[in-house]
Motif scaffolding. Structure first.
Motif, PDB file in Angstrom:
ATOM      1  N   LEU A 101      40.496  55.555  10.012  1.00 29.76           N
ATOM      2  CA  LEU A 101      39.589  56.647  10.376  1.00 29.76           C
ATOM      3  C   LEU A 101      38.582  56.920   9.265  1.00 29.76           C
ATOM      4  N   GLU A 102      38.979  56.602   8.039  1.00 26.99           N
ATOM      5  CA  GLU A 102      38.083  56.670   6.882  1.00 26.99           C
ATOM      6  C   GLU A 102      37.403  58.028   6.745  1.00 26.99           C
ATOM      7  N   PHE A 103      38.221  59.067   6.661  1.00 24.54           N
ATOM      8  CA  PHE A 103      37.672  60.389   6.428  1.00 24.54           C
ATOM      9  C   PHE A 103      36.870  60.373   5.122  1.00 24.54           C
ATOM     10  N   GLY A 104      35.688  60.912   5.162  1.00 22.30           N
ATOM     11  CA  GLY A 104      34.845  60.951   3.981  1.00 22.30           C
ATOM     12  C   GLY A 104      33.847  59.815   3.937  1.00 22.30           C
ATOM     13  N   HIS A 105      34.164  58.697   4.653  1.00 21.90           N
ATOM     14  CA  HIS A 105      33.250  57.564   4.644  1.00 21.90           C
ATOM     15  C   HIS A 105      32.209  57.644   5.745  1.00 21.90           C
ATOM     16  N   ARG A 106      32.533  58.357   6.817  1.00 24.55           N
ATOM     17  CA  ARG A 106      31.637  58.341   7.965  1.00 24.55           C
ATOM     18  C   ARG A 106      30.265  58.894   7.621  1.00 24.55           C
ATOM     19  N   MET A 107      30.258  60.009   6.907  1.00 22.68           N
ATOM     20  CA  MET A 107      28.981  60.587   6.513  1.00 22.68           C
ATOM     21  C   MET A 107      28.240  59.648   5.561  1.00 22.68           C
ATOM     22  N   GLU A 108      28.988  59.045   4.644  1.00 18.19           N
ATOM     23  CA  GLU A 108      28.392  58.110   3.693  1.00 18.19           C
ATOM     24  C   GLU A 108      27.834  56.882   4.413  1.00 18.19           C
ATOM     25  N   ARG A 109      28.576  56.394   5.436  1.00 21.44           N
ATOM     26  CA  ARG A 109      28.101  55.249   6.203  1.00 21.44           C
ATOM     27  C   ARG A 109      26.814  55.591   6.959  1.00 21.44           C
ATOM     28  N   ARG A 110      26.788  56.747   7.596  1.00 18.65           N
ATOM     29  CA  ARG A 110      25.585  57.152   8.327  1.00 18.65           C
ATOM     30  C   ARG A 110      24.387  57.268   7.387  1.00 18.65           C
ATOM     31  N   ARG A 111      24.645  57.807   6.197  1.00 19.71           N
ATOM     32  CA  ARG A 111      23.571  57.962   5.231  1.00 19.71           C
ATOM     33  C   ARG A 111      23.055  56.591   4.780  1.00 19.71           C
ATOM     34  N   LEU A 112      23.978  55.640   4.533  1.00 24.43           N
ATOM     35  CA  LEU A 112      23.572  54.317   4.091  1.00 24.43           C
ATOM     36  C   LEU A 112      22.804  53.584   5.185  1.00 24.43           C
ATOM     37  N   VAL A 113      23.277  53.685   6.416  1.00 21.03           N
ATOM     38  CA  VAL A 113      22.574  53.046   7.538  1.00 21.03           C
ATOM     39  C   VAL A 113      21.164  53.592   7.665  1.00 21.03           C
ATOM     40  N   ALA A 114      21.022  54.910   7.529  1.00 25.97           N
ATOM     41  CA  ALA A 114      19.699  55.534   7.620  1.00 25.97           C
ATOM     42  C   ALA A 114      18.791  55.052   6.487  1.00 25.97           C
ATOM     43  N   ILE A 115      19.357  54.934   5.292  1.00 22.27           N
ATOM     44  CA  ILE A 115      18.570  54.464   4.143  1.00 22.27           C
ATOM     45  C   ILE A 115      18.101  53.030   4.357  1.00 22.27           C
ATOM     46  N   ILE A 116      19.001  52.168   4.838  1.00 23.76           N
ATOM     47  CA  ILE A 116      18.652  50.762   5.073  1.00 23.76           C
ATOM     48  C   ILE A 116      17.576  50.646   6.147  1.00 23.76           C
ATOM     49  N   GLN A 117      17.743  51.407   7.234  1.00 23.04           N
ATOM     50  CA  GLN A 117      16.749  51.355   8.309  1.00 23.04           C
ATOM     51  C   GLN A 117      15.380  51.816   7.825  1.00 23.04           C
ATOM     52  N   LYS A 118      15.362  52.864   7.014  1.00 25.66           N
ATOM     53  CA  LYS A 118      14.092  53.392   6.522  1.00 25.66           C
ATOM     54  C   LYS A 118      13.412  52.441   5.541  1.00 25.66           C
ATOM     55  N   SER A 119      14.209  51.706   4.779  1.00 24.67           N
ATOM     56  CA  SER A 119      13.644  50.843   3.738  1.00 24.67           C
ATOM     57  C   SER A 119      13.532  49.386   4.165  1.00 24.67           C
ATOM     58  N   ARG A 120      13.968  49.058   5.371  1.00 24.79           N
ATOM     59  CA  ARG A 120      14.022  47.663   5.831  1.00 24.79           C
ATOM     60  C   ARG A 120      12.653  46.979   5.782  1.00 24.79           C
ATOM     61  N   SER A 121      11.610  47.711   6.073  1.00 27.60           N
ATOM     62  CA  SER A 121      10.274  47.104   6.166  1.00 27.60           C
ATOM     63  C   SER A 121       9.493  47.158   4.852  1.00 27.60           C
ATOM     64  N   LEU A 122      10.100  47.670   3.790  1.00 23.08           N
ATOM     65  CA  LEU A 122       9.361  47.868   2.547  1.00 23.08           C
ATOM     66  C   LEU A 122       9.168  46.577   1.751  1.00 23.08           C
ATOM     67  N   ILE A 123      10.036  45.595   1.967  1.00 24.29           N
ATOM     68  CA  ILE A 123       9.850  44.289   1.341  1.00 24.29           C
ATOM     69  C   ILE A 123       9.951  43.232   2.431  1.00 24.29           C
ATOM     70  N   GLY A 124       9.330  42.103   2.201  1.00 22.65           N
ATOM     71  CA  GLY A 124       9.350  41.074   3.232  1.00 22.65           C
ATOM     72  C   GLY A 124       9.037  39.704   2.670  1.00 22.65           C
ATOM     73  N   MET A 125       9.114  38.724   3.553  1.00 16.63           N
ATOM     74  CA  MET A 125       8.904  37.334   3.169  1.00 16.63           C
ATOM     75  C   MET A 125       7.422  36.977   3.272  1.00 16.63           C
ATOM     76  N   GLU A 126       6.931  36.207   2.315  1.00 15.58           N
ATOM     77  CA  GLU A 126       5.551  35.755   2.367  1.00 15.58           C
ATOM     78  C   GLU A 126       5.355  34.772   3.518  1.00 15.58           C
ATOM     79  N   ASP A 127       4.137  34.752   4.071  1.00 14.45           N
ATOM     80  CA  ASP A 127       3.850  33.878   5.212  1.00 14.45           C
ATOM     81  C   ASP A 127       4.110  32.407   4.864  1.00 14.45           C
ATOM     82  N   LYS A 128       3.736  32.015   3.644  1.00 12.01           N
ATOM     83  CA  LYS A 128       3.955  30.636   3.223  1.00 12.01           C
ATOM     84  C   LYS A 128       5.441  30.295   3.204  1.00 12.01           C
TER      85      LYS A 128
END
Length: 524
Positions: A101-128
């Motif tokens: 059940l991971e009490f205490g982790h659920r909020m941390e997991r939601r926060r991490l998922v939100a951070i990753i989703q928000k920052s996913r587009s900030l870096i990327g691969m060059e066209d070449k």
């Protein structure tokens, strides 16, 4: 009583009292009280409601088995929990449900998922790079997998320098820190006060005074024996922004099982370090704990540094916000290295216990499954799940030469005994096992066919695969792999090859310890 014995007794008594009344001792006592109350409640029910107790045992055990067999866990993990359920039906199943059940982790997991989703587009691969990757089918799949859990591209415009010891990494780290003009981000599992940390801290303080943004993060377990509780506040007074990952509190929680095992340093967005080297004197052999300490690290320059900047910012933001991500990521790269150094592919990666992917282990699987001729591994621990043991033995059985270097002088006797419990199966399958006779190996290195490699923080054990935040960098066809291969050959020349005769003549207590601990290895 002789004076020497009396003095020794007094010192032991004083040490015991210090431990008892320290924060560490108080937390242990409070945790013990909580566990004692739980067992007391179960004992009361067993003595006063015996029929209900036994009926409940049967229901709990059956329910536990059904839940366990339908879980996505590795079979080794399931076997361990089955034994726990059988020996302690109620307590074992409640403990299992509590960890799942991971009490205490659920909020941390939601926060991490939100951070990753928000920052996913900030870096990327060059066209070449994208175009060339389309022609590299073998690497495409691995890049796609890494990007399922986070947004870490594969790079070509990057220079990799390999360090075959903590001393080499330390010297390069001091040099790069002293050049910082904009920011320094550091994230480490262990920080121990001594010569190494003193020299680093002196530079960090000076840079903070110059106006450089200095952020430092360390794991909360350091507060048990290495650093005082107030240390983060002390650093803040010196101008260093500091955060402690998951500090230990006197409350039973599964949160403490997940630790930040990463080692990252980023300077100005131009240079990044990772590898096995923490910030304590044993890592540079200024103090000797387990013979000579063999460790490794890499320095990255160029485009791939932005992935390590993002890794750090994502972890930092677990206790803050993401508003400044773009500021620290939008840094023009100084191409101060030669065109030859830019050859090959560089893929930084991070692994989190808060998602369902074992990124570190899967990258090891990918390397093992695609190996054609040779696999060279250095690791401090060998506590394998069934899948990894099968991958190693299968690669050896299909003709791949697998050389595995482990410590000869262990830092943890239980881990050493567990490692030896795998020796016979691996050797009989054709895996060559060596122990580094001068001391302790802390490196986490894979080299495959002398053209693919990974260097990072991921051990070959359950904690790294399932319970730790980890990181590393996958390398392919970069010049530094030749240096890694050469270092492996030098290390193996200092190591003792383990034979079946050695296994048969191993100490009986070590064998027994390994057999018994292997049952509970997934919980360690």
């Amino acid at each position: 009583m002789k004076k020497e014995n009396r003095d020794l007794f007094e010192k032991g008594k004083q040490g015991a009292l210090q431990l008892l009344f320290s924060r560490f001792g108080i937390i242990l006592i409070l945790l013990f009280i909580q566990v004692w109350l739980l067992f007391g409640l179960l004992d009361y029910v067993a003595n006063n409601y015996i029929h209900l107790y036994y009926a409940g045992n049967m229901v709990f055990t059956l329910t536990g088995y059904i839940i366990l067999f339908n879980s996505p866990s590795d079979n080794s993990v399931k076997m361990t929990w089955m034994i726990v359920f059988t020996v302690l039906p109620v307590v074992g199943i409640l403990l299992y449900l509590y960890t799942r059940l991971e009490f205490g982790h659920r909020m941390e997991r939601r926060r991490l998922v939100a951070i990753i989703q928000k920052s996913r587009s900030l870096i990327g691969m060059e066209d070449k790079t994208k175009k060339q990757l389309q022609e590299h089918k073998d690497l495409q799949g691995l890049v796609r997998f890494v990007n399922q859990t986070n947004a870490f591209p594969v790079y070509q415009q990057s220079d990799v320098t390999y360090f075959s010891s903590g001393e080499e990494k330390f010297a390069a780290l001091l040099e790069e820190l002293s050049k910082a003009k904009s920011f320094i981000f550091m994230e480490y599992f262990i920080v121990g006060r001594g010569e190494m940390w003193s020299q680093i801290l002196e530079i960090l303080i000076e840079k903070a005074r110059e106006g450089v943004e200095v952020r430092f993060m360390y794991d909360g377990f350091c507060e048990f024996s290495l650093l005082p509780r107030s240390y983060s506040a002390d650093l803040k007074k010196l101008g260093i922004k500091c955060r402690v990952f998951s500090p230990i509190q006197p409350l039973v929680s599964t949160v403490y099982n997940f630790r930040d095992h990463r080692k990252i340093c980023v300077v100005d967005g131009q240079v990044a370090f990772t590898g096995g080297v923490n910030l304590a004197d044993e890592y540079i052999n200024k103090v000797e704990r387990f013979g000579h300490w063999k460790d490794t690290a890499v320095r990255i320059k160029g485009d791939a540094v932005e992935s390590f900047t993002l890794m750090f910012l994502q972890m930092w933001a677990l206790d803050g916000d993401t508003s400044d991500f773009e500021h620290w990521l939008n840094v023009p790269k100084e191409k101060t290295f030669t065109a030859d150094a830019q050859k090959g592919w560089v893929l930084p990666y991070a692994d989190s216990p808060l998602d369902s992917e074992r990124v570190g282990e899967m990258i090891y699987f990918d390397l093992l499954n695609k190996a054609q001729e040779s696999v060279q591994i250095m690791t401090p621990y060998l506590i394998l799940d069934g899948e990894m043991e099968t991958a190693l033995t299968f690669a050896a059985k299909r003709g791949v030469t697998i050389d595995l270097i482990l410590p000869h002088i262990p830092d943890k006797k239980y881990a050493f005994a567990l490692a030896k419990s795998h020796y016979r199966t691996l050797i009989e399958a054709g895996v060559n096992i060596y122990e580094y006779t001068p001391g302790f190996v802390h490196a986490k290195v894979f080299v495959v066919d002398e053209r693919k490699a990974t260097v990072g923080t991921v051990n070959l054990d359950y904690r790294s695969f399932y319970h730790h935040f980890e990181c590393g960098v996958y390398l392919e066809d970069v010049p530094a792999i030749a240096e890694i291969t050469e270092d492996f050959k030098k290390t193996i020349s200092l190591s003792q090859k383990i034979t079946l005769w050695d296994i048969r003549n191993e100490k009986t207590m070590t064998k027994i310890m390994g057999w018994l601990l292997k049952i509970f290895a997934p919980l360690m």
